[in-house]
Design an enzyme around this catalytic site. Structure first.
Site, short mmCIF file in Angstrom:
data_model
loop_
_atom_site.label_atom_id
_atom_site.label_comp_id
_atom_site.label_asym_id
_atom_site.label_seq_id
_atom_site.Cartn_x
_atom_site.Cartn_y
_atom_site.Cartn_z
N GLN A 1 0.82 -1.21 0.00
CA GLN A 1 0.00 0.00 0.00
C GLN A 1 0.86 1.27 0.00
O GLN A 1 0.45 2.32 0.50
CB GLN A 1 -0.95 -0.01 1.20
CG GLN A 1 -2.03 -1.06 1.11
CD GLN A 1 -2.92 -0.86 -0.12
OE1 GLN A 1 -3.15 0.26 -0.57
NE2 GLN A 1 -3.41 -1.96 -0.67
N SER A 2 2.03 1.19 -0.60
CA SER A 2 2.95 2.33 -0.62
C SER A 2 2.36 3.53 -1.37
O SER A 2 2.04 3.45 -2.56
CB SER A 2 4.27 1.91 -1.28
OG SER A 2 5.06 3.04 -1.56
#
Length: 330
Positions: A74-75
């Protein structure tokens, strides 16, 4: 005269506005403002785009046509990098850390897929021990195919990237004049260290004497004190005179990592929910939620009793909220 900053590729919607958090301030009994760096854009929203403007500027100057970077599934940084690459007509490869090889497409990862990034999923141990080596191998793969790859480290948190928050501090200084307010304290989430390092460097470089305090969302205070010092040293290579910030001069509010990076506790999620209903501002569970929650707890302990005007940097992360939807209670 100070040496000009490195070239950048303007992409973000700047300047981002500063707002007073009225009800939150009333609760704490101190003036708390928020800088809306969550509004730097849509596809590349958040703090990462400020750093990427400089990293990608260097990449373009070097003739690169491919960006390679890394982060968690989920960067925010990886999602922003993918969006910037499309905007500039570049290729993009993302090395993402995750426990399963084919995770469900959600949040930032969903947007990575929509944007057409070349995604390589690796396990946590490979990411921890070999991510730089893996990105080098991918760069060789692209170079062998006739491309020119440029590797951006995790979070664009290196010397060139941190100039994004040197220029952010210049923006804050101008806004202080317009608002008639001087912020004596700045609060920021610390995940890879580049944003926080840029604020600390600017504070020293411009002699502002502000209190810059970070809440770490992974690792510990000792790790980030050393890391921020290293990033500042690396940034100094682009300046006329290097600036030194010793690790012991870096203020980290430790103790709020909770269950770990990108893992949430009920009290953190409740804080995000309650803050949204109080101020109409959405925090995220990975960075800003933990940061403002941690700051609030430290404020209640009296750690900021001398602060009069506090500025919280909202570094974005909205898309990372959706994979955590089932953890909230309403």
């Amino acid at each position: 005269m100070m040496k000009p900053f490195p070239n950048r590729v303007p992409m973000a919607n700047l300047p981002t506005r500063i707002e007073m958090l009225n009800r939150f301030s009333q609760e704490l009994g101190v003036s708390v403002f928020i800088k809306r760096d969550d509004l730097t854009g849509m596809e590349f929203s958040g703090n990462k785009i400020r750093k990427l403007e400089y990293s990608v500027g260097e990449a373009v100057n070097m003739g690169a046509d491919t960006l390679i970077t890394c982060g968690g599934l989920q960067s925010n940084h990886c999602r922003a990098t993918a969006a910037v690459a499309v905007k500039l007509g570049l290729r993009c490869c993302l090395v993402l850390r995750n426990g399963e090889p084919e995770p469900p497409a959600d949040g930032n990862y969903f947007i990575d897929k929509i944007l057409g990034a070349d995604v390589r999923i690796i396990d946590a141990e490979s990411y921890r021990s070999r991510r730089s080596e893996i990105m080098e191998e991918i760069a060789e793969e692209y170079n062998a195919a006739g491309h020119k790859a440029y590797i951006i480290p995790e979070g664009a948190s290196n010397g060139i990237g941190t100039f994004g928050y040197l220029t952010c501090m210049q923006e804050i200084m101008e806004q202080e004049k317009l608002l008639g307010v001087t912020f004596d304290t700045i609060i920021d989430a610390v995940g890879s260290g580049g944003t926080f390092a840029g604020l600390c460097l600017a504070n020293r470089l411009y002699g502002l004497n502000k209190r810059i305090a970070g809440v770490n969302v992974c690792d510990d205070a000792e790790f980030f004190q050393k890391r921020v010092s290293e990033i500042v040293e690396e940034a100094g290579r682009y300046l006329d005179e290097p600036v030194e910030i010793r690790p012991e001069e870096v203020e980290i509010l430790d103790g709020y990592v909770g269950r770990g990076y990108a893992l949430s506790q009920k009290e953190e999620l409740d804080f995000i929910r309650d803050f949204a209903r109080k101020e109409g501002v959405i925090l995220d569970p990975v960075y800003t939620g933990k940061c403002l929650y941690g700051f609030t707890k430290e404020f209640e302990k009296g750690r900021f009793s001398d602060s009069k005007n506090i500025l919280f940097i909202h570094t974005g992360g909205l898309f990372g909220l959706f994979p955590a939807r089932d953890q909230f209670t309403f």
